[in-house]
Design a protein around this motif. Structure first.
Motif, PDB file in Angstrom:
ATOM      1  N   UNK A   1       0.837  -1.202   0.000  1.00 14.14           N
ATOM      2  CA  UNK A   1       0.000   0.000   0.000  1.00 14.14           C
ATOM      3  C   UNK A   1       0.872   1.252   0.000  1.00 14.14           C
ATOM      4  N   UNK A   2       1.871   1.291   0.873  1.00 16.81           N
ATOM      5  CA  UNK A   2       2.742   2.473   0.932  1.00 16.81           C
ATOM      6  C   UNK A   2       3.515   2.666  -0.373  1.00 16.81           C
ATOM      7  N   UNK A   3       4.053   1.581  -0.913  1.00 13.64           N
ATOM      8  CA  UNK A   3       4.847   1.704  -2.139  1.00 13.64           C
ATOM      9  C   UNK A   3       3.992   2.177  -3.309  1.00 13.64           C
ATOM     10  N   UNK A   4       2.732   1.783  -3.320  1.00 14.07           N
ATOM     11  CA  UNK A   4       1.846   2.247  -4.379  1.00 14.07           C
ATOM     12  C   UNK A   4       1.424   3.688  -4.200  1.00 14.07           C
ATOM     13  N   UNK A   5       0.928   4.023  -3.014  1.00 13.60           N
ATOM     14  CA  UNK A   5       0.360   5.353  -2.803  1.00 13.60           C
ATOM     15  C   UNK A   5       1.411   6.450  -2.688  1.00 13.60           C
ATOM     16  N   UNK A   6       2.545   6.162  -2.072  1.00 16.89           N
ATOM     17  CA  UNK A   6       3.572   7.197  -1.957  1.00 16.89           C
ATOM     18  C   UNK A   6       4.644   7.072  -3.038  1.00 16.89           C
ATOM     19  N   UNK A   7       4.557   6.006  -3.836  1.00 14.36           N
ATOM     20  CA  UNK A   7       5.506   5.794  -4.910  1.00 14.36           C
ATOM     21  C   UNK A   7       4.904   6.123  -6.264  1.00 14.36           C
ATOM     22  N   UNK A   8       4.176   5.162  -6.836  1.00 13.60           N
ATOM     23  CA  UNK A   8       3.594   5.336  -8.172  1.00 13.60           C
ATOM     24  C   UNK A   8       2.703   6.571  -8.271  1.00 13.60           C
TER      25      UNK A   8
END
Length: 221
Positions: free
Chosen positions: A54-61
């Motif tokens: 979740x973090x990698x998606x929302x704060x990344x992509x």
């Protein structure tokens, strides 16, 4: 008077949830951190794996900072991913690998948060086109909500495993009592529930084993 710092406040509550999730793994065997303890398979290591994604998606992509330079892992949120693949660890995925990924996600997220203002605009690729545009503030609130919700799941799962309870490490936020008090307290609540719900117990049909949705869209929520 202290100057308000909304970003620091949000990050503090996000970190509280992160720390609580990892703390719930402490002292447990490989079996116990992977045990499915609900009809939908909820387990401690899977919760950590999920929130890392979740973090990698929302704060990344979402903010143009994808974490994976090449092909993402097979459990990542794609059309080819197995349903619920982000909610459990395979035999080939170690505790150290999943926890390490989560800590890397923190660093990646914190870098995004530090280098952007709360009104910075991002775009959530897996959301419908008409609502993909978001602010960093929106995403922080959403991820805090998700993390703290899953920390609550971890609270219950850990209590089922060995009776350990607590809000955060060093502060269990529980009344100072002994085991006998809790056993008596639970019996008391059961008596009240049966007294008030007596008619319901007599009339209610058998409870189905599970009412789980069979949706196969493995996207972060």
């Amino acid at each position: 008077m202290m100057e308000p710092n909304p970003k620091a406040d949000l990050l503090r509550y996000l970190q509280d949830g992160r720390d609580a999730l990892l703390w719930k793994l402490d002292g447990l065997s490989e079996y116990d951190i992977r045990r499915p303890l609900t009809p939908t398979g909820t387990n401690l290591l899977g919760l950590v794996k999920h929130v890392a994604g979740v973090e990698l998606g929302y704060f990344g992509d979402t903010f143009g900072r994808p974490f994976f330079d090449e092909e993402p892992p097979p459990w990542w949120y794609t059309e080819d991913a197995e349903p619920d693949a982000d909610m459990w660890a395979t035999a080939d995925e170690s505790r150290e690998e999943i926890v390490g990924l989560y800590r890397q996600a923190w660093e990646h997220s914190d870098s995004t948060i530090a280098t952007r203002t709360l009104d910075a605009i991002g775009h959530v690729p897996w959301w419908p086109e008409e609502r993909r545009e978001v602010t960093l503030h929106h995403i922080l609130v959403r991820v805090i909500s998700d993390t703290q919700r899953h920390a609550g799941h971890a609270d219950i799962v850990r209590e089922f495993i060995d009776g350990t309870v607590g809000y955060v490490k060093g502060n269990d936020n529980m009344p100072t009592t002994d085991q006998a008090w809790w056993e008596d307290h639970r019996r008391r609540l059961e008596r009240v529930a049966r007294e008030v719900g007596n008619d319901d117990l007599a009339l209610a049909p058998p409870t189905p084993r599970s009412t789980v949705s069979t949706s196969s869209t493995p996207l972060p929520h």
